[in-house]
Design a protein around this motif. Structure first.
Motif, PDB file in Angstrom:
ATOM      1  N   TYR A  10       7.685  44.723 -16.131  1.00 18.79           N
ATOM      2  CA  TYR A  10       6.927  44.327 -14.939  1.00 18.79           C
ATOM      3  C   TYR A  10       5.588  43.733 -15.359  1.00 18.79           C
ATOM      4  N   MET A  11       5.192  42.709 -14.633  1.00 22.00           N
ATOM      5  CA  MET A  11       3.861  42.139 -14.847  1.00 22.00           C
ATOM      6  C   MET A  11       3.068  42.266 -13.557  1.00 22.00           C
ATOM      7  N   GLY A  12       2.005  43.022 -13.611  1.00 18.68           N
ATOM      8  CA  GLY A  12       1.114  43.123 -12.462  1.00 18.68           C
ATOM      9  C   GLY A  12       0.179  41.927 -12.444  1.00 18.68           C
ATOM     10  N   MET A  13       0.041  41.321 -11.273  1.00 20.54           N
ATOM     11  CA  MET A  13      -0.789  40.113 -11.187  1.00 20.54           C
ATOM     12  C   MET A  13      -2.005  40.321 -10.308  1.00 20.54           C
ATOM     13  N   GLY A  14      -2.320  41.565 -10.047  1.00 19.09           N
ATOM     14  CA  GLY A  14      -3.510  41.856  -9.244  1.00 19.09           C
ATOM     15  C   GLY A  14      -3.200  41.884  -7.765  1.00 19.09           C
ATOM     16  N   GLY A  15      -3.996  42.617  -7.050  1.00 15.33           N
ATOM     17  CA  GLY A  15      -3.832  42.676  -5.600  1.00 15.33           C
ATOM     18  C   GLY A  15      -2.521  43.289  -5.170  1.00 15.33           C
ATOM     19  N   GLY A  16      -1.933  44.097  -6.039  1.00 15.36           N
ATOM     20  CA  GLY A  16      -0.671  44.745  -5.682  1.00 15.36           C
ATOM     21  C   GLY A  16       0.543  43.855  -5.838  1.00 15.36           C
ATOM     22  N   THR A  17       0.340  42.663  -6.374  1.00 15.41           N
ATOM     23  CA  THR A  17       1.479  41.769  -6.556  1.00 15.41           C
ATOM     24  C   THR A  17       1.926  41.790  -8.014  1.00 15.41           C
ATOM     25  N   GLY A  18       3.121  41.355  -8.240  1.00 17.74           N
ATOM     26  CA  GLY A  18       3.641  41.298  -9.596  1.00 17.74           C
ATOM     27  C   GLY A  18       5.110  40.934  -9.570  1.00 17.74           C
ATOM     28  N   HIS A  19       5.701  40.915 -10.755  1.00 18.65           N
ATOM     29  CA  HIS A  19       7.109  40.523 -10.827  1.00 18.65           C
ATOM     30  C   HIS A  19       7.703  41.036 -12.118  1.00 18.65           C
ATOM     31  N   SER A  20       9.023  41.054 -12.163  1.00 18.78           N
ATOM     32  CA  SER A  20       9.731  41.448 -13.365  1.00 18.78           C
ATOM     33  C   SER A  20      10.173  40.185 -14.114  1.00 18.78           C
ATOM     34  N   THR A  21      11.106  40.344 -14.997  1.00 18.71           N
ATOM     35  CA  THR A  21      11.624  39.203 -15.753  1.00 18.71           C
ATOM     36  C   THR A  21      13.045  39.535 -16.161  1.00 18.71           C
ATOM     37  N   PRO A  22      13.893  38.549 -16.434  1.00 22.04           N
ATOM     38  CA  PRO A  22      15.279  38.863 -16.798  1.00 22.04           C
ATOM     39  C   PRO A  22      15.361  39.692 -18.089  1.00 22.04           C
ATOM     40  N   PHE A  23      16.263  40.682 -18.116  1.00 19.08           N
ATOM     41  CA  PHE A  23      16.437  41.500 -19.318  1.00 19.08           C
ATOM     42  C   PHE A  23      17.829  42.100 -19.322  1.00 19.08           C
ATOM     43  N   THR A  24      18.252  42.503 -20.500  1.00 17.07           N
ATOM     44  CA  THR A  24      19.513  43.232 -20.654  1.00 17.07           C
ATOM     45  C   THR A  24      19.168  44.657 -21.068  1.00 17.07           C
ATOM     46  N   PRO A  25      19.589  45.671 -20.303  1.00 17.72           N
ATOM     47  CA  PRO A  25      19.206  47.059 -20.640  1.00 17.72           C
ATOM     48  C   PRO A  25      19.715  47.445 -22.027  1.00 17.72           C
ATOM     49  N   PRO A  26      18.896  48.092 -22.824  1.00 17.05           N
ATOM     50  CA  PRO A  26      19.324  48.517 -24.166  1.00 17.05           C
ATOM     51  C   PRO A  26      20.398  49.602 -24.099  1.00 17.05           C
ATOM     52  N   VAL A  27      21.342  49.526 -25.021  1.00 16.52           N
ATOM     53  CA  VAL A  27      22.384  50.549 -25.129  1.00 16.52           C
ATOM     54  C   VAL A  27      22.390  51.076 -26.565  1.00 16.52           C
ATOM     55  N   ALA A  28      22.866  52.304 -26.718  1.00 10.41           N
ATOM     56  CA  ALA A  28      22.844  52.965 -28.025  1.00 10.41           C
ATOM     57  C   ALA A  28      23.778  52.250 -28.994  1.00 10.41           C
ATOM     58  N   THR A  29      23.275  52.014 -30.218  1.00  7.91           N
ATOM     59  CA  THR A  29      24.102  51.385 -31.253  1.00  7.91           C
ATOM     60  C   THR A  29      24.191  52.263 -32.497  1.00  7.91           C
ATOM     61  N   GLY A  30      23.680  53.495 -32.423  1.00  4.35           N
ATOM     62  CA  GLY A  30      23.761  54.419 -33.549  1.00  4.35           C
ATOM     63  C   GLY A  30      22.451  54.580 -34.276  1.00  4.35           C
ATOM     64  N   ASN A  31      22.306  55.733 -34.974  1.00  5.18           N
ATOM     65  CA  ASN A  31      21.092  56.057 -35.748  1.00  5.18           C
ATOM     66  C   ASN A  31      19.825  56.019 -34.888  1.00  5.18           C
ATOM     67  N   GLY A  32      19.972  56.279 -33.616  1.00  7.20           N
ATOM     68  CA  GLY A  32      18.801  56.335 -32.736  1.00  7.20           C
ATOM     69  C   GLY A  32      18.376  54.983 -32.192  1.00  7.20           C
ATOM     70  N   PHE A  33      19.102  53.932 -32.544  1.00  3.18           N
ATOM     71  CA  PHE A  33      18.740  52.587 -32.062  1.00  3.18           C
ATOM     72  C   PHE A  33      19.373  52.310 -30.695  1.00  3.18           C
ATOM     73  N   TYR A  34      18.599  51.638 -29.844  1.00  2.00           N
ATOM     74  CA  TYR A  34      19.069  51.185 -28.529  1.00  2.00           C
ATOM     75  C   TYR A  34      18.705  49.705 -28.421  1.00  2.00           C
TER      76      TYR A  34
END
Lengths: 739, 268
Positions: B207-231
């Protein structure tokens, strides 16, 4: 004795030179090489010196008439500098002029019929002039830089060029339409190809507007100075232009310059529209050298600087807009060879555009509240064009080669009023490169004495890419695939038929197939703010080719003094490119769309124009146009489509006086886009204008008084973004002196 | 075409090919490590040097070790380390791997260490090391290091007080455009044992807050576990500026209190 022989020799030589001042030249058809009978040889716009005989020949005194204009029915006029040794002058057939209309500007008298438009008042700007042409509308965001649209198609769906040169806007918000770089005192003519049937030349098959600039002419030195003042917006302008050539006529220079400045204008009912001021400087110079072989070389440069341009419909204003446009063109002399070159042209241009909202109340606005957003954009374009004619197996055709490459950049900085919030930066376009090369052919086939067919085809190779890794990675993240270089072969073609039914009636029709790759913003734009729907748009490098088929039918009736033209057209789009809702941004304040092929769309409509000489020096002109545009996938109208609109002009011309009364009107527009855009309905309006022009000092001095929107009607057009109203009652006084 | 002409053309083509191949050889260069020295200690004539790509900071750090005898780099039979934070009244370790021969430059031994707190008034870090030379000599020593603060590690705990450390592994320099988004998750079993957690579910929200209570997110792919503690996932920053990424761990159907990473994204 030697001296006597020398003197006699000189006398004979001089007598021979004097006799040689009479020159006989043949005028012939460029295509068929047949002589043209009854071609008018003019010394100026209207003064006919002589006409060609049955062999196409004419004779003039070279010492008196070195610079001539040659006109003939069915042919494009030609300006030429006569020189000893010249034998043949070729004219180009212009039988399809109903498709490529000739628009004469600069207050010149010319053809008074439905094929030509005249900017009868020298004080009328390009924007207003375009807005009143049937089938043309303008998208407005204030008092400056109206963006032309042909049959509802603008920007990426039309081709707007200067002397055939591609010039790309630098402003991602489209605040710098190319039309603003050519002032009317530097405009020779406008070529508008509404249907796009000039495929071979335009390379795309889309509607094309070509702003043809004035060129240096081998003519006596001339100079023009004009100035205007308009109240109440304090609009003032000064313009200069001049042309000169050396004694041989081989070297000629033309220059022009203009400066204009306006304060906020007042709409009807005396309402001042804040933030509509602008200031602009435009300079142009053109040099022409004609070789003894009749080849000629031209070099031209345009510099345009605009400052402090208010855009009340937008979030910000343009603080500075700079354009540098240069070209070198080589015009080949006509030849009888089977393979001919006509012109070769190289050009380069750079456009830079700065805008910001430092003068706005950003703390209290709804969109992008609490932050300043200075933006910068630039485009750099290089191109080359080559065209000519060829004859192969007794078939004559014209050929056109066109290539250009362009580099676009645009960014937006966001500076929050809250000092605890870091500045933010978006690259709207970063190292986005467009490369394009096309090859086109035009064939004219005479089917019978009164039926002519024209076939044009073009193949185009276009690539788009970004050389910025971070910019490319954004699209990779958005679509899951590295965009690389997007490349397409694009085909376009057209077929046109003209049937001269009799001396008065002609019917013509055309069918145009066009393929369009998205432009640099549709493929590689990032967070491009669309002021028509309030969404931020992301490009889509994987857009499919948008295709369209346009059909046009025109009927024209012409008699001496009367003419009318009626056109119907239908354009069907496939894979129409538009914005669709993007991924959820988690915000109601910022809404995002991505470009996609949304399905099919259609634009259909018609234009009517009549021109009547009522006698007594009175002429009446009517123009009418209507568009029906529909997004067939969403089942709603396409946005920004003008309603039924027209104008009626009564023109009285007697001696040195000209009086013109003009009625502009538009019906209400209830067909609005509510899904793909956020349009509202627009009411009908009608305004009344009067102009009086008088020439003094044998026509050297011209005065013009214009009173526009006399009833002070408060209104806005449907294509005015943010419903910014038009100017209310205003008075303009202009003076123009020439020698 | 005569034979001479054909031979000439063949030679020209051959020359071009040779030139092209020789030009291409530059692509086979081994990548080089770009390291800065952190510290070094000398024990019994052996100098143990620690280098890293950046100054050490809390979060994930790749450590590069080199052992020299005089001017000669030696390869020990074994080399082990143990990072210790001495807090006067107590001490603890941190998540780390044991060094192994580096894949890029075999004159180094390298390992990953996740420092969970910075050096400072609260305590200081020391890395104890021990190695056996090829001649069988056992050498041991300790190396003090300085660990700076950063935004790249957060922790949370479950209802039983079990702590979980979530480390921002990449991007190390978040940049406009698409970035791999990788987290490391460890838990604390004892003060000296921080095993990786690979069976959690991770919920993130940039999330990016842009002041005055406004803001927006951005496209992303949620991390998933790949082993050894990595996501592993990815994130596509739409613009530079100050961003937050909220992370929630779901462990055994229990959603732990959220953590918020706050950081700057550069333009390019």
């Amino acid at each position: 004795m030697k001296h006597l022989i020398l003197i006699i020799g000189l006398l004979f030589t001089g007598a021979e030179a004097l006799m040689a001042q009479q020159i006989s030249v043949k005028v012939a058809d460029m295509t068929t090489k047949e002589p043209i009978v009854q071609a008018h040889i003019k010394d100026g716009p209207n003064s006919v010196i002589t006409v060609t005989d049955v062999n196409g020949m004419f004779t003039v005194d070279l010492s008196k008439y070195s610079h001539l204009t040659i006109t003939a029915v069915g042919y494009a006029p030609k300006n030429i500098h006569l020189q000893r040794g010249m034998e043949v002058i070729y004219l180009n057939p212009e039988v399809f002029r109903d498709q490529t209309e000739l628009l004469v500007l600069a207050n010149e008298e010319g053809e008074q019929n439905v094929h030509a438009y005249h900017n009868r008042t020298a004080d009328q700007g390009m924007d207003q002039f375009l807005d009143n042409i049937d089938g043309v509308s303008t998208t407005k965001r204030g008092a400056f830089g109206w963006e032309p649209a042909v049959r509802g198609q603008s920007d990426q769906r039309m081709n707007l060029v200067i002397d055939g040169m591609q010039v790309f806007k630098a402003c991602v918000d489209k605040m710098d339409p190319i039309t603003s770089y050519v002032e009317t005192n530097n405009l020779s003519k406008l070529q508008i190809d509404k249907s796009g049937s000039g495929v071979a030349q335009n390379g795309t098959g889309v509607s094309t507007v070509n702003l043809v600039t004035q060129k240096a002419e081998s003519a006596p030195t001339s100079f023009n100075f004009s100035t205007s003042y308009r109240a109440p917006d304090q609009y003032r302008t000064v313009s200069l232009s001049g042309n000169t050539s050396d004694a041989s006529g081989r070297n000629a220079v033309r220059f022009s310059g203009s400066y204009k400045k306006a304060d906020d204008f007042r709409a009807g009912n005396d309402r001042t529209i804040q933030n509509t001021q602008y200031e602009k400087l435009n300079l142009n110079v053109n040099y022409r050298h004609t070789f003894p072989s009749q080849h000629s070389l031209e070099a031209g440069y345009i510099m345009d600087k605009a400052y402090d341009i208010g855009y009340p419909a937008l979030l910000m204003d343009a603080t500075k807009a700079l354009a540098d446009i240069g070209q070198i063109r080589f015009n080949f002399a006509p030849s009888n060879n089977d393979f001919q070159f006509n012109t070769a042209q190289v050009y380069a241009n750079g456009v830079r555009h700065w805008m910001d909202d430092y003068g706005r109340d950003v703390a209290n606005r709804q969109v992008m509240r609490g932050m300043y957003m200075p933006m910068y954009g630039t485009t750099t374009t290089y191109g080359a064009k080559l065209n000519g004619a060829a004859t192969l197996f007794d078939h004559q055709f014209d050929w056109f080669m066109d290539a250009y490459m362009s580099d676009a950049f645009g960014d937006m900085l966001m500076e929050s009023l809250d000092p605890s919030i870091q500045d933010m930066l978006i690259y709207n376009l970063d190292e986005v490169k467009t490369n394009n090369a096309s090859l086109g052919f035009r064939h004219r086939i005479q089917l019978s004495d009164n039926v002519l067919m024209k076939i044009e085809e073009s193949i185009r190779y276009k690539t788009l890419r970004t050389d910025s890794e971070s910019h490319a990675s954004f699209f990779q993240g958005l679509y899951g695939e590295a965009p690389g270089t997007r490349a397409k072969f694009l085909l376009s073609g057209s077929g046109s038929v003209l049937w001269m039914m009799n001396n008065n009636w002609s019917l013509s029709g055309s069918l145009v197939y066009s393929e369009r790759m998205g432009n640099h913003m549709e493929l590689f734009g990032h967070y491009i703010y669309n002021y028509t729907d309030g969404f931020f748009y992301d490009g889509n490098p994987w857009l499919k080719t948008e295709r369209s088929i346009n059909t046009d039918i025109n009927a024209t009736w012409e008699t001496t003094g009367h003419s009318l033209s009626f056109t119907l057209f239908h354009k069907q789009y496939f894979n129409y490119i538009d914005g669709v809702l993007g991924t959820d941004s988690g915000s109601n304040d910022f809404r995002f769309k991505q470009y996609a092929n949304v399905g099919d769309a259609v634009i259909t409509g018609g234009e009517f124009r009549s021109f009547n000489d009522l006698g007594m020096m009175i002429t009446l002109e009517n123009r009418l146009s209507y568009l029906y545009a529909h997004n067939q996938t969403l089942d709603e109208p396409l946005p920004l489509m003008p309603p039924l609109k027209g104008n009626t002009t009564l023109h009285f011309h007697r001696g040195r006086n000209m009086f013109m009364a003009d009625l502009e009107w538009a019906a209400e527009q209830n067909r609005i886009a509510e899904i793909s855009s956020i349009e509202d309905q627009t009411g009908a309006y009608g305004i009344f204008n009067l102009t009086f022009e008088r020439r003094w000092m044998d026509g050297d001095l011209t005065s013009i008084v214009s009173l526009n929107n006399i009833l002070d009607h408060y209104y806005h057009t449907h294509t005015s973004i943010g419903n910014i109203p038009e100017a209310g009652r205003n008075l303009m006084i202009s003076l123009s002196y020439q020698f | 075409m005569n034979i001479q002409s054909m031979l000439g053309r063949l030679m020209a083509v051959t020359a071009l090919l040779v030139f092209a191949v020789s030009c291409d050889s530059s692509d086979n260069n081994d990548p080089e490590l770009d390291l800065i020295p952190i510290n070094s200690v000398t024990v019994d004539g052996y100098t143990v040097s620690l280098e890293a790509t950046n100054e050490l900071e809390i979060g994930a750090n790749q450590l590069f070790w080199k052992i020299k005898q005089g001017d000669d780099t030696i390869t020990p039979q074994s080399f082990t380390i143990s990072p210790i934070m001495d807090m006067a009244t107590m001490s603890h370790s941190t998540p780390f791997d044991q060094p192994e021969t580096d894949a890029i430059d075999d004159s180094y031994l390298s390992n990953l260490a996740v420092f969970i707190m910075p050096s400072g008034d609260m305590g200081s870090w020391t890395i104890n090391f021990q190695f056996t030379t090829q001649s069988g000599s056992d050498i041991s020593g300790e190396m003090p290091i300085n660990v700076n603060s950063s935004w790249k590690i957060m922790n949370t705990q479950d209802g039983n007080g079990k702590k979980y450390f979530v480390t921002w592994f990449e991007p190390q320099r978040p940049m406009s455009g698409n970035n791999d988004l990788t987290f490391l998750v460890h838990t604390r079993e004892t003060m000296m044992n921080f095993p990786a957690v690979s069976d959690a579910e991770m919920i993130v929200y940039p999330y990016m807050g842009m002041g005055g209570g406004t803001g927006h997110s951005t496209p992303f792919t949620p991390p998933v576990a790949t082993g050894n503690g990595f996501y592993e996932g990815d994130i596509n920053y739409s613009m530079s500026g100050l961003w937050t990424t909220t992370v929630e761990l779901v462990v055994e159907n229990d959603t732990l209190p959220e953590m918020v990473f706050e950081y700057s994204v550069i333009a390019k």
